[in-house]
Design an enzyme around this catalytic site. Structure first.
Site, PDB file in Angstrom:
ATOM      1  CB  THR A 163     -20.498  27.898 -21.847  1.00 38.32           C
ATOM      2  OG1 THR A 163     -19.917  26.792 -22.537  1.00 38.32           O
ATOM      3  CG2 THR A 163     -20.241  27.779 -20.367  1.00 38.32           C
ATOM      4  CG  ASP A 209      -6.820  20.709 -17.436  1.00 40.60           C
ATOM      5  OD1 ASP A 209      -7.598  20.169 -16.629  1.00 40.60           O
ATOM      6  OD2 ASP A 209      -5.772  20.180 -17.826  1.00 40.60           O
ATOM      7  CB  SER A 261      -8.303  17.805 -24.774  1.00 44.40           C
ATOM      8  OG  SER A 261      -9.265  18.369 -25.629  1.00 44.40           O
ATOM      9  CB  THR A 262      -5.190  17.383 -20.908  1.00 48.67           C
ATOM     10  OG1 THR A 262      -4.866  17.898 -22.193  1.00 48.67           O
ATOM     11  CG2 THR A 262      -3.976  16.714 -20.314  1.00 48.67           C
ATOM     12  NE  ARG A 307      -7.019  21.288 -28.929  1.00 53.68           N
ATOM     13  CZ  ARG A 307      -7.790  20.774 -27.977  1.00 53.68           C
ATOM     14  NH1 ARG A 307      -8.427  19.642 -28.186  1.00 53.68           N
ATOM     15  NH2 ARG A 307      -7.935  21.402 -26.813  1.00 53.68           N
TER      16      ARG A 307
END
Ligand SMILES: CCCCCCCCCCCCC/C=C/[C@@H](O)[C@H](COP(=O)(O)O)NC(C)=O
Ligand SMILES: Nc1ncnc2c1ncn2[C@@H]1O[C@H](COP(=O)(O)OP(=O)(O)O)[C@@H](O)[C@H]1O
Ligand SMILES: [Ca+2]
Length: 471
Positions: free
Chosen positions: A100, A129, A172-173, A242
């Site tokens: 992307t 996510d 990240s999660t 973050r």
């Protein structure tokens, strides 16, 4: 997994790759080599194995892959090239790979496809996510447009997508991946994709003022999580760290928000948010939930389906909240291995609505800390949790007039359906502070929302049907 020719050292040997389950839900790709007395027998074995593998019509053969190079630690491309692509290659899966170039690139690309998706058996998302959410949007929107379903209708019955989404964790999660597989390991994900595993999932559609906003598959959060995500967006360059920094800052600011939550409790499902059941593959609650729902709704008109399908009673809770969270699934992730709602189900058509009322900082800290250990995070006097099919949130300054409390359920349904709620504030009223919602980690710049959960099951796609016919 797949038979492959073996050259050295034994010319009559061949190797079979297979999946081995390891600890903590991890899967490994292993090899086993067989020796044959002669070349003819070796060829027979390879042919027999290959023919049997070709009969497995649920296994993908052609995949469309989207890679978000900016997710998580910016390692998505590396993870795909090093850990996933070689496995797809060994399994004989062909791929079209798109890296992307901007946010919503994958969503827009999928939305713009018409018949062109027919050649694929699934879409693979390499990212976090937010990226899964984008791809889900692209596919679900494409399918609804094709079937002329108006997504702006909060009670629209979503048509299932024909393509499955495979998730390679690189964000990240990676909560959606961890929650569905029990780990966030790219190799395990690739192997689940290769063997053609699939899992239906609840999708929560979010509307404001009869306008469709987004779909959510993990956490819809207002207050604490809305503020954490808003603050962390400015710190994207820090990567996953973050969230920790924004989390501490938001925790210290201890903001609370006033509003009302209307919800339809999920009476017909067996489970309860605190029953300590864990949703696993083949879960009987999910099977029963979707079966009883289908059976009940089968002979009803569209309007009757809306009223019956949403349950019989609207409940309302008003107050000052530190957090309002709707977890469509458990939201387990490495930070919180049991998740925001450990007993939530993957595909029961419900979400667990967690309301954390204003309390002391110490109380809230204890509640948060319990997400990381085995203690019950709902066992506090300021926390309540409800399993719901749909809900509506009104911030204080847009609150529904008190007179609605006297409304009959069907009148309430009608108003929710037409969104006939008017803000009751006047220019002179105090405008109470508002937060915004976070939806799968992205920010929704709205406070008032309507949300409804439906189960999204992928249908057998055209290529699978074709292969089944061939058998
Ligand atoms: C005092 C100790 C405090 C520890 C608190 C631990 C609570 C952790 C609960 C985390 C639940 C996260 C639900 C997941 C949501 C994801 O969809 C979203 C987006 O994930 P992404 O970054 O795109 O992979 N991430 C966040 C942090 O909201
Ligand atoms: N090429 C890109 N450049 C910038 N942002 C992108 C790109 N591709 C996707 N995105 C957006 O990045 C956001 C975060 O992506 P995600 O993969 O979830 O990472 P993270 O888990 O770190 O948040 C998503 O909302 C997605 O729309
Ligand atoms: Ca659910």
């Amino acid at each position: 997994m797949v038979a492959k020719q073996h050259t050295k050292p034994d010319p009559h040997a061949f190797t079979v790759c297979y999946v081995r389950r390891s600890a903590h839900h991890r899967w490994l790709c292993c090899d086993i080599t067989f020796s044959c007395p002669n070349q003819g027998l070796r060829q027979q074995w390879i042919q027999a194995i290959s023919e049997n593998l070709a009969l497995l019509s649920h296994r993908p053969r052609c995949l469309l892959v989207y890679i978000n190079p900016h997710g998580g630690r910016h390692l998505a491309k590396w993870i795909y090239d090093r850990k996933v692509a070689p496995l797809f290659c060994r399994a004989g899966i062909s791929t079209d790979v798109i890296i992307t170039e901007r946010a919503n690139h994958a969503r827009d690309h999928l939305r713009a496809q018409h018949g062109d998706l027919k050649k694929y058996d699934g879409v693979v998302c390499v990212g976090g996510d937010g990226m899964v959410n984008e791809i889900l949007h692209g596919l679900v929107s494409r399918t609804q447009t094709d079937h002329r379903v108006d997504q702006n209708q909060p009670d629209a019955h979503l048509v299932p997508c024909s393509l499955r989404i495979g998730i390679i964790p690189a964000g990240s999660t990676d909560c959606i991946c961890y929650t569905t597989m029990g780990t966030n390991d790219p190799v395990t994900s690739a192997l689940h994709i290769i063997v053609g595993d699939s899992q239906p999932m609840d999708v929560c559609s979010v509307h404001n003022n009869n306008t469709f906003l987004k779909y959510s598959v993990s956490l819809l959060g207002y207050g604490f999580y809305g503020d954490v995500l808003t603050d962390s967006e400015k710190k994207r360059w820090m990567g996953p760290l973050r969230y920790d920094l924004a989390g501490v800052k938001t925790f210290l600011s201890h903001n609370y928000y006033e509003g009302s939550i209307w919800f339809v409790p999920a009476q017909e499902t067996q489970g309860q948010p605190r029953d300590q059941e864990q949703c696993l593959a083949g879960c009987h609650v999910c099977q029963q939930g979707s079966y009883s729902e289908k059976k009940k709704l089968k002979h009803l008109s569209e309007d009757e389906k809306f009223i019956k399908g949403s349950g019989s009673e609207w409940c309302v809770v008003r107050g000052k909240f530190l957090a309002v969270n709707a977890a469509t699934v458990s939201c387990a992730c490495p930070r919180s291995p049991r998740g925001l709602s450990p007993s939530a189900h993957l595909a029961d058509g419900t979400a667990d609505l967690i309301l954390v009322r204003k309390c002391s900082r110490f109380g809230f800290f204890r509640h948060l800390l319990r997400h990381t250990n085995a203690d019950d995070q709902f066992d506090h006097p300021f926390v309540e949790v409800h399993r719901v099919r749909r809900f509506l949130f009104q911030p204080k300054n847009q609150e529904v007039s008190d007179s609605t409390e006297d409304l009959s359920d069907s009148e309430m349904e009608k108003r929710v359906k037409t969104n006939a709620f008017r803000p009751i504030c006047h220019a002179s009223d105090d405008i109470t502070a508002q937060s915004n919602w976070t939806c799968d980690g992205e920010i929704l710049p709205h406070a008032a929302i309507q949300a409804a959960v439906s189960v999204m099951n992928s249908t057998t796609n055209a290529r699978q049907k074709e292969r089944q016919r061939e058998k």
